[in-house]
Design a protein around this motif. Structure first.
Motif, PDB file in Angstrom:
ATOM      1  N   GLN A   3     -27.754 -22.358  11.099  1.00  0.00           N
ATOM      2  CA  GLN A   3     -26.975 -21.621  12.087  1.00  0.00           C
ATOM      3  C   GLN A   3     -25.495 -21.960  11.885  1.00  0.00           C
ATOM      4  O   GLN A   3     -25.144 -23.129  11.747  1.00  0.00           O
ATOM      5  N   ASN A   4     -24.638 -20.953  11.854  1.00  0.00           N
ATOM      6  CA  ASN A   4     -23.209 -21.152  11.581  1.00  0.00           C
ATOM      7  C   ASN A   4     -22.367 -21.021  12.843  1.00  0.00           C
ATOM      8  O   ASN A   4     -22.676 -20.220  13.722  1.00  0.00           O
ATOM      9  N   VAL A   5     -21.281 -21.807  12.874  1.00  0.00           N
ATOM     10  CA  VAL A   5     -20.244 -21.670  13.897  1.00  0.00           C
ATOM     11  C   VAL A   5     -18.930 -21.511  13.140  1.00  0.00           C
ATOM     12  O   VAL A   5     -18.611 -22.319  12.260  1.00  0.00           O
ATOM     13  N   PHE A   6     -18.176 -20.461  13.487  1.00  0.00           N
ATOM     14  CA  PHE A   6     -16.940 -20.169  12.773  1.00  0.00           C
ATOM     15  C   PHE A   6     -15.739 -20.631  13.589  1.00  0.00           C
ATOM     16  O   PHE A   6     -15.617 -20.299  14.767  1.00  0.00           O
ATOM     17  N   PHE A   7     -14.867 -21.405  12.949  1.00  0.00           N
ATOM     18  CA  PHE A   7     -13.630 -21.889  13.545  1.00  0.00           C
ATOM     19  C   PHE A   7     -12.464 -21.367  12.702  1.00  0.00           C
ATOM     20  O   PHE A   7     -12.652 -20.959  11.557  1.00  0.00           O
ATOM     21  N   ASN A   8     -11.256 -21.451  13.254  1.00  0.00           N
ATOM     22  CA  ASN A   8     -10.068 -21.085  12.474  1.00  0.00           C
ATOM     23  C   ASN A   8      -9.882 -22.005  11.278  1.00  0.00           C
ATOM     24  O   ASN A   8      -9.300 -21.616  10.263  1.00  0.00           O
ATOM     25  N   THR A   9     -10.361 -23.243  11.400  1.00  0.00           N
ATOM     26  CA  THR A   9     -10.161 -24.240  10.346  1.00  0.00           C
ATOM     27  C   THR A   9     -11.346 -24.373   9.392  1.00  0.00           C
ATOM     28  O   THR A   9     -11.302 -25.205   8.487  1.00  0.00           O
ATOM     29  N   THR A  22     -17.403 -26.163   5.801  1.00  0.00           N
ATOM     30  CA  THR A  22     -16.078 -26.414   5.248  1.00  0.00           C
ATOM     31  C   THR A  22     -15.152 -27.128   6.225  1.00  0.00           C
ATOM     32  O   THR A  22     -14.054 -27.519   5.847  1.00  0.00           O
ATOM     33  N   ILE A  23     -15.577 -27.314   7.452  1.00  0.00           N
ATOM     34  CA  ILE A  23     -14.733 -27.941   8.468  1.00  0.00           C
ATOM     35  C   ILE A  23     -14.815 -29.462   8.367  1.00  0.00           C
ATOM     36  O   ILE A  23     -15.823 -30.008   7.895  1.00  0.00           O
ATOM     37  N   ASP A  24     -13.770 -30.128   8.785  1.00  0.00           N
ATOM     38  CA  ASP A  24     -13.775 -31.598   8.861  1.00  0.00           C
ATOM     39  C   ASP A  24     -14.577 -31.977  10.101  1.00  0.00           C
ATOM     40  O   ASP A  24     -14.147 -31.742  11.229  1.00  0.00           O
ATOM     41  N   PHE A  25     -15.751 -32.570   9.900  1.00  0.00           N
ATOM     42  CA  PHE A  25     -16.645 -32.886  11.015  1.00  0.00           C
ATOM     43  C   PHE A  25     -16.010 -33.845  12.017  1.00  0.00           C
ATOM     44  O   PHE A  25     -16.316 -33.792  13.212  1.00  0.00           O
ATOM     45  N   ALA A  26     -15.122 -34.708  11.557  1.00  0.00           N
ATOM     46  CA  ALA A  26     -14.468 -35.680  12.445  1.00  0.00           C
ATOM     47  C   ALA A  26     -13.573 -34.993  13.475  1.00  0.00           C
ATOM     48  O   ALA A  26     -13.273 -35.570  14.515  1.00  0.00           O
TER      49      ALA A  26
END
Length: 176
Positions: free
Chosen positions: A97-103, A124-128
């Motif tokens: 399942q994907n969640v899309f962010f600006n980053t 591709t997002i920084d999990f931290a």
């Protein structure tokens, strides 16, 4: 001519009245009503459990969870994530399942072996940088479908956990 018809009739009568040795017993047929093979009269039941997960840097944003029951090499594992609750009704989604962010993109994903299932964050997002609501107290339901019934999944909407639970006669989830 009468003689030929009499001989043919006698031969036909003899051939139809003969009985050979009985062959081995056949397998019980497929019961189209409930979809179960009646070979041994047993019921094949899916095993399922629910787990709450906290993803963080210390666990490398992944959790390995042993099944706690026997899983055969040909069995299939499905994983659902509790996505939302609306009016007290849980909304489950099949992973990944994907969640899309600006980053970037966050993906809740899984893989499985015969002994355990691995739940992990991908993307591709920084999990931290994620808000704890995306990494803490995430609830998953894991359903192991016996290989004997994988063909039955062809016409089943596996993205709908309720239809999988009904099809596999899963009545409750054991919380780990």
């Amino acid at each position: 001519m009468k003689r030929i018809l009499t001989v043919i009739s006698v031969v036909a009568l003899l051939l139809t009245s003969c009985e050979g040795p009985q062959g081995p017993p056949g397998r019980d047929g497929f019961n189209g009503f409930d979809g179960f093979d009646g070979a041994d009269g047993g019921l094949i039941v899916s095993s399922a459990f629910e787990i709450e997960v906290n993803f963080n840097a210390a666990n490398n944003y992944e959790i390995f969870e042993p099944y706690g029951f026997e899983v055969f090499p040909s069995d299939v594992t499905l994983v659902y994530i509790l996505w939302d609750t609306i009016d007290g009704q849980d909304i489950w989604r099949l992973t990944p399942q994907n969640v899309f962010f600006n980053t970037g993109i966050l993906t809740y994903n899984f893989d499985f072996t015969q002994s355990d299932v691995r739940l992990f964050l991908d993307g591709t997002i920084d999990f931290a940088t994620l808000d704890p609501s995306y990494t803490q107290n995430q609830i998953f339901r894991i359903v192991v479908v016996p290989a004997d019934n994988v063909d039955g999944l062809k016409n089943l909407d596996i993205s709908d956990i309720e239809s999988v639970m009904t099809y596999r006669k899963v009545e409750s989830f054991k919380k780990k």
